[in-house]
Design a protein around this motif. Sequence first.
Motif, PDB file in Angstrom:
ATOM      1  N   GLU A  53       0.763  -1.052   0.203  1.00  0.00           N
ATOM      2  CA  GLU A  53       0.093  -0.103  -0.329  1.00  0.00           C
ATOM      3  C   GLU A  53       0.891   1.331   0.391  1.00  0.00           C
ATOM      4  O   GLU A  53      -0.077   2.736   0.110  1.00  0.00           O
ATOM      5  N   HIS A  54       2.204   0.839   0.111  1.00  0.00           N
ATOM      6  CA  HIS A  54       2.751   2.343   0.627  1.00  0.00           C
ATOM      7  C   HIS A  54       3.716   2.556  -1.085  1.00  0.00           C
ATOM      8  O   HIS A  54       4.818   3.303  -0.558  1.00  0.00           O
ATOM      9  N   ARG A  79       7.685   2.495  -9.794  1.00  0.00           N
ATOM     10  CA  ARG A  79       6.295   2.738 -11.019  1.00  0.00           C
ATOM     11  C   ARG A  79       5.464   2.207 -10.616  1.00  0.00           C
ATOM     12  O   ARG A  79       4.186   2.612 -11.839  1.00  0.00           O
ATOM     13  N   ALA A  80       4.519   1.106  -9.972  1.00  0.00           N
ATOM     14  CA  ALA A  80       3.366   0.857 -10.166  1.00  0.00           C
ATOM     15  C   ALA A  80       3.579  -0.218  -8.644  1.00  0.00           C
ATOM     16  O   ALA A  80       4.601  -0.297  -8.069  1.00  0.00           O
ATOM     17  N   ALA A  81       2.405  -0.908  -8.348  1.00  0.00           N
ATOM     18  CA  ALA A  81       1.489  -1.212  -7.312  1.00  0.00           C
ATOM     19  C   ALA A  81       2.707  -2.678  -7.149  1.00  0.00           C
ATOM     20  O   ALA A  81       1.957  -2.865  -8.764  1.00  0.00           O
ATOM     21  N   PRO A  82       3.333  -3.432  -6.096  1.00  0.00           N
ATOM     22  CA  PRO A  82       3.953  -4.769  -6.364  1.00  0.00           C
ATOM     23  C   PRO A  82       2.394  -5.495  -6.619  1.00  0.00           C
ATOM     24  O   PRO A  82       1.383  -5.665  -5.412  1.00  0.00           O
ATOM     25  N   ARG A 120      14.035 -13.754 -13.299  1.00  0.00           N
ATOM     26  CA  ARG A 120      12.514 -13.093 -13.779  1.00  0.00           C
ATOM     27  C   ARG A 120      12.122 -12.298 -12.248  1.00  0.00           C
ATOM     28  O   ARG A 120      11.795 -11.794 -11.370  1.00  0.00           O
ATOM     29  N   GLY A 121      12.021 -10.593 -13.100  1.00  0.00           N
ATOM     30  CA  GLY A 121      11.930  -9.920 -12.066  1.00  0.00           C
ATOM     31  C   GLY A 121      11.189  -8.604 -11.516  1.00  0.00           C
ATOM     32  O   GLY A 121      11.246  -7.101 -11.841  1.00  0.00           O
ATOM     33  N   ASP A 122      10.010  -8.553 -12.844  1.00  0.00           N
ATOM     34  CA  ASP A 122       8.689  -8.500 -12.984  1.00  0.00           C
ATOM     35  C   ASP A 122       8.306  -7.044 -11.440  1.00  0.00           C
ATOM     36  O   ASP A 122       7.931  -6.298 -12.059  1.00  0.00           O
ATOM     37  N   GLU A 123       7.983  -8.013 -10.560  1.00  0.00           N
ATOM     38  CA  GLU A 123       7.581  -7.220  -9.640  1.00  0.00           C
ATOM     39  C   GLU A 123       8.284  -6.577  -8.518  1.00  0.00           C
ATOM     40  O   GLU A 123       8.330  -5.065  -8.075  1.00  0.00           O
ATOM     41  N   ILE A 124       9.306  -6.909  -8.186  1.00  0.00           N
ATOM     42  CA  ILE A 124      10.068  -6.458  -7.162  1.00  0.00           C
ATOM     43  C   ILE A 124      11.607  -6.323  -7.482  1.00  0.00           C
ATOM     44  O   ILE A 124      12.589  -5.470  -7.050  1.00  0.00           O
ATOM     45  N   SER A 125      12.026  -6.267  -8.804  1.00  0.00           N
ATOM     46  CA  SER A 125      12.881  -5.216  -9.940  1.00  0.00           C
ATOM     47  C   SER A 125      12.386  -4.157 -10.548  1.00  0.00           C
ATOM     48  O   SER A 125      12.593  -2.797 -10.409  1.00  0.00           O
ATOM     49  N   ARG A 126      11.645  -4.862 -11.891  1.00  0.00           N
ATOM     50  CA  ARG A 126      11.522  -3.555 -12.651  1.00  0.00           C
ATOM     51  C   ARG A 126       9.975  -2.722 -12.297  1.00  0.00           C
ATOM     52  O   ARG A 126      11.256  -1.302 -12.110  1.00  0.00           O
TER      53      ARG A 126
END
Length: 275
Positions: A19-20, A27-30, A253-259
């Motif tokens: 939420e933070h 860039r976007a909500a994980p 793969r790091g779409d959520e944790i990296s990008r």
Amino acid sequence: MTAPLLRVLVRPPLAEDVEHWREYGWRAAPDHPAAAVEHEVLCGILEDAGVSVVVSRHDPGNPDAIYVYDPVLVGRSGAVLLRPGKETRRREPAALASVLEDAGVPVAGAIAAPAAVEGGDTVWLDETTLLVGIGYRTNSAAVDALGAAFPGIDVLPFDLPHWNGPGQVMHLMSFLSPLDRDLALVYPRVAPVRLLELLAERGVSVVEVPDAEFETQGCNALALGPRRALALDGNPETRRRLERAGVDVAVYRGDEISRKGDGGPTCLTRPLLRA
């Protein structure tokens, strides 16, 4: 920074972090379940490479806390707690103190105001040379502070580019990743001339990241050992160039944790022990 990696600290994404994301500039909500899976796979890759993984769950509610490279710097005598230039990250160093002690890493010191320094702006070129990027996250007062925290070390500062301003991170390690004593991954278009000259003087060859893969973190690679690297998937030309230079590259793969949070494999790990 390129000797065989034996032990590393990580902090998985927590449900309380999601939420933070806006206040921390993501860039976007994980997607938390997907992020948790990506992080678990990352840890598995590290363990398969022979690395002992120390897990911390400090500072819940802070999505940036997964980027454990930034709040602390480890040297011969132990860990030095840093003072991040990003104010929302100022709680992290103190929160890690007990984690480090429990892991057997003594806290040897702490950086205090007016100095500000983030781990991503620090690169050990060798055992006695620490490179420091001066920009929006690490200020000029950090040079003397790091010199006092690591006696006997040459601290060499380099000005960082403005890039997209203070709202978007530009660390020294955004364009420089050591992969062996004589090899580094570099995006030279934003690298200081003095830094490139220093690498050449020290006999460090450069693998250049192509323009198209710089903003997708092509330059962010974690050395698992000499010419062994862990990189974010999705930068195929950088990977080909590394492999042509004799580097064994593993990807995650790091779409959520990296990008989404602009933090690659070096950011997601704090090396505690190398051979």
